[in-house]
Design a protein around this motif. Structure first.
Motif, PDB file in Angstrom:
ATOM      1  N   ALA A 185       0.833  -1.207   0.000  1.00  0.00           N
ATOM      2  CA  ALA A 185       0.000   0.000   0.000  1.00  0.00           C
ATOM      3  C   ALA A 185       0.866   1.256   0.000  1.00  0.00           C
ATOM      4  CB  ALA A 185      -0.927  -0.010   1.211  1.00  0.00           C
ATOM      5  N   ASP A 186       1.957   1.220   0.759  1.00  0.00           N
ATOM      6  CA  ASP A 186       2.858   2.377   0.801  1.00  0.00           C
ATOM      7  C   ASP A 186       3.558   2.606  -0.537  1.00  0.00           C
ATOM      8  OD1 ASP A 186       2.208   2.785   3.446  1.00  0.00           O
ATOM      9  OD2 ASP A 186       4.006   1.830   4.250  1.00  0.00           O
ATOM     10  N   HIS A 187       3.694   1.547  -1.328  1.00  0.00           N
ATOM     11  CA  HIS A 187       4.366   1.646  -2.632  1.00  0.00           C
ATOM     12  C   HIS A 187       3.517   2.400  -3.648  1.00  0.00           C
ATOM     13  CE1 HIS A 187       6.628   0.439  -6.193  1.00  0.00           C
ATOM     14  NE2 HIS A 187       5.584  -0.192  -6.684  1.00  0.00           N
ATOM     15  N   TYR A 188       2.213   2.356  -3.511  1.00  0.00           N
ATOM     16  CA  TYR A 188       1.324   2.920  -4.525  1.00  0.00           C
ATOM     17  C   TYR A 188       1.601   4.399  -4.834  1.00  0.00           C
ATOM     18  CZ  TYR A 188      -2.252  -0.338  -6.262  1.00  0.00           C
ATOM     19  OH  TYR A 188      -2.926  -1.317  -6.953  1.00  0.00           O
ATOM     20  N   PRO A 189       1.686   5.287  -3.826  1.00  0.00           N
ATOM     21  CA  PRO A 189       1.878   6.711  -4.180  1.00  0.00           C
ATOM     22  C   PRO A 189       3.155   6.969  -4.981  1.00  0.00           C
ATOM     23  CG  PRO A 189       1.122   6.501  -1.919  1.00  0.00           C
ATOM     24  CD  PRO A 189       1.443   5.113  -2.379  1.00  0.00           C
ATOM     25  N   ASP A 190       4.251   6.298  -4.612  1.00  0.00           N
ATOM     26  CA  ASP A 190       5.489   6.483  -5.374  1.00  0.00           C
ATOM     27  C   ASP A 190       5.336   5.965  -6.799  1.00  0.00           C
ATOM     28  OD1 ASP A 190       6.730   7.601  -3.173  1.00  0.00           O
ATOM     29  OD2 ASP A 190       7.682   5.723  -2.545  1.00  0.00           O
ATOM     30  N   LEU A 191       4.680   4.827  -6.941  1.00  0.00           N
ATOM     31  CA  LEU A 191       4.473   4.267  -8.272  1.00  0.00           C
ATOM     32  C   LEU A 191       3.567   5.168  -9.107  1.00  0.00           C
ATOM     33  CD1 LEU A 191       4.777   2.054 -10.365  1.00  0.00           C
ATOM     34  CD2 LEU A 191       2.981   0.747  -9.176  1.00  0.00           C
ATOM     35  N   VAL A 192       2.512   5.687  -8.492  1.00  0.00           N
ATOM     36  CA  VAL A 192       1.607   6.594  -9.205  1.00  0.00           C
ATOM     37  C   VAL A 192       2.366   7.824  -9.702  1.00  0.00           C
ATOM     38  CG1 VAL A 192      -0.314   8.192  -8.862  1.00  0.00           C
ATOM     39  CG2 VAL A 192      -0.525   5.818  -8.116  1.00  0.00           C
TER      40      VAL A 192
END
Length: 387
Positions: free
Chosen positions: A70-77
Motif C-alpha cells: 500500500a505504501d508503494h502505490y503513491p510512489d508508483l503513481v
C-alpha cells in the motif's frame, strides 16, 4: 541471475504488467505476453487498498507485505504520471466499516481492537486517522446507508481501478521500450544449465502462438491460469480459480466523495466519481474456469447491497463483472525464483488481494530477476514451499 538480456513476462494483469513495467524502466529488454483472458481478476476487481483494515490476521508476513504494498502505490503513481500515464484510476478514499446487524457487532469489536493493536505495533493505520462514528455521522459520509449498529471510519485509504492501472503500467512501460504482444504462451523452453547453478535446467525461451522465442528469463504471472506451467517449471503451482461476481450500479447522486463501505459478510461497496457504485463480491470455489454470472451469485450480491445500503434500492444495474481470482493452496502469494529452473520466476496466487499487492509484487519480482535483493521479506512466499 543478474541483468538478463531479454525477459518474457507471461500474463498482462496488474501483476504481470507491474513486473514488465519495472523491468523496462530499468533498461531490461522485456516482452509482455498478454493473452487477454476472459475473466481475468484484474479486469473485474473493485480495488480496495486498505491492508490495515483487513481481517487477514493469521499471517503476519502477509500483513507486513500488504502494508509495504500500500505504501508503494503513491510512489508508483508519481512515476507513472511522470511517464505520461495519468489515467491510472488510483484515488485516495476513506473507508467506512459498518456493523449493520446485531450479529456483526462482535466482529466489529474484534476489528476495532485489531486496528488499535496494529496502529500501536506497526504505526498503521496512523493514530488519529480512524474513529468510531454515530450512524448519522456515517450516513453523512455514505447517504444510502441502512440503519446500522456501529460504524467506524478509516481516513486516507485508497481505491484503484484494476483495468485502468494495469493499462497505465503497460503504457508507461512502452515509453521505456516495453514490447506488449497479444499472444498465447504455451510452453517454457529449458535446457541443462551445465553450470551447477540454482537448478538442473535453465530458461532458453518460450513458445508463443506456436513460434519459439529466445529469452534469458521468464516470469509467469498468469493469474488463475499460472498452474498450467507447472510441468515446464518442474514444480507444482497450486493455484486455483475462485469466481467473484460484482455488480456496478448507477445512482443519481454525486458519488465522488463517498467512502468505501466494508461490512462483515465478505462483501464491499466501492463508489466512483461518475455516479457508480460497485458491489461485490462472491467467493466461489470449485467453479473452474467459468467466468459467468449466475442467478445465485447475483442474488447474493443484490441482497447484500440492499441489506447494507437500502438507499440504493432505486439504483440501476448497469454492468456485471466476473473475475477468476488466483488462489494459492495456502492463501499466500507465490513470488520468486523456481528452485529447479534457473531464470524462471513466479508472480501469482494473490487471491482476493491482487489489486492491493500486485504492483508491489511486480516490483520485488522484477528486482529478483535483475539480481537485486528486494526490500521485502519474501521467505513466506517462496515457490519452493510447494516443491
Amino acid at each position: 541471475m543478474s541483468d538478463p538480456d531479454a525477459v518474457a513476462v507471461v500474463g498482462g494483469g496488474i501483476v504481470g504488467s507491474a513486473v514488465a513495467y519495472h523491468l523496462a524502466r530499468e533498461g531490461v529488454e522485456t516482452t509482455l505476453f498478454d493473452r487477454r483472458d476472459e475473466g481475468r481478476a484484474t479486469d473485474a476487481g473493485a480495488g480496495i487498498v486498505a491492508p490495515a483494515t483487513s481481517s487477514r490476521t493469521g499471517s503476519v508476513p502477509w500483513f507486513e507485505f500488504a502494508v509495504e504494498a500500500a505504501d508503494h502505490y503513491p510512489d508508483l503513481v508519481a512515476a507513472l504520471e511522470a511517464d505520461g500515464a495519468t489515467d491510472h484510476g488510483y484515488v485516495r478514499a476513506d473507508l467506512l466499516s459498518v456493523a449493520v446487524d446485531a450479529d456483526e457487532v462482535d466482529p466489529f469489536e474484534r476489528a476495532k481492537r485489531r486496528t488499535e493493536r496494529r496502529a500501536e505495533e506497526y504505526g498503521t493505520p496512523e493514530p488519529g486517522t480512524f474513529e468510531e462514528l454515530s450512524i448519522d455521522e456515517a450516513r453523512d459520509l455514505f447517504p444510502p446507508l441502512s440503519d446500522a449498529e456501529r460504524a467506524m471510519v478509516y481516513r486516507d485509504q485508497a481505491r484503484v481501478d484494476g483495468r485502468a492501472f494495469a493499462a497505465a503500467l503497460r503504457t508507461a512501460g512502452e515509453s521505456h521500450g516495453l514490447a506488449v504482444e497479444h499472444a498465447d504462451v504455451t510452453d517454457i523452453r529449458t535446457e541443462d544449465d551445465g553450470a551447477g547453478g540454482t537448478g538442473d535446467e535453465a530458461v532458453t525461451g518460450v513458445v508463443a502462438d506456436g513460434d519459439s522465442r529466445d529469452f534469458d528469463a521468464v516470469v509467469v504471472a498468469g493469474g488463475a491460469w499460472s498452474g498450467t506451467f507447472g510441468d515446464a517449471l518442474g514444480l507444482e503451482v497450486p493455484v486455483e480459480p475462485q469466481r467473484g461476481q460484482i455488480v456496478h450500479l448507477a445512482v443519481d447522486a454525486d458519488t465522488a466523495g463517498w467512502p468505501i463501505v466494508s461490512p462483515f459478510r465478505h462483501k464491499y461497496m466501492v463508489s466512483w466519481p461518475d455516479g457508480r457504485v460497485a458491489v461485490g463480491a462472491t467467493r466461489e470455489d470449485g467453479t473452474g474456469f467459468v467466468p459467468r454470472a449466475t442467478l445465485e451469485g447475483l442474488h447474493d450480491v443484490y441482497g447484500e447491497a440492499l441489506r447494507v445500503a437500502d438507499g440504493l434500492r432505486d439504483a440501476e444495474p448497469v454492468e456485471t463483472r466476473v473475475g477468476l481470482r488466483p488462489v494459492a493452496r495456502d492463501g499466500l502469494p507465490i513470488l520468486g525464483p523456481t528452485p529447479d529452473v534457473a531464470g524462471a520466476f513466479l508472480a501469482t496466487g494473490h487471491g482476493p488481494t491482487g489489486l492491493t499487492l500486485g504492483p508491489y509484487s511486480g516490483k520485488v519480482v522484477a528486482d529478483l530477476v535483475r539480481g537485486v535483493d528486494p526490500d521485502a521479506d519474501l521467505s513466506a512466499f517462496d515457490p519452493a514451499r510447494f516443491r
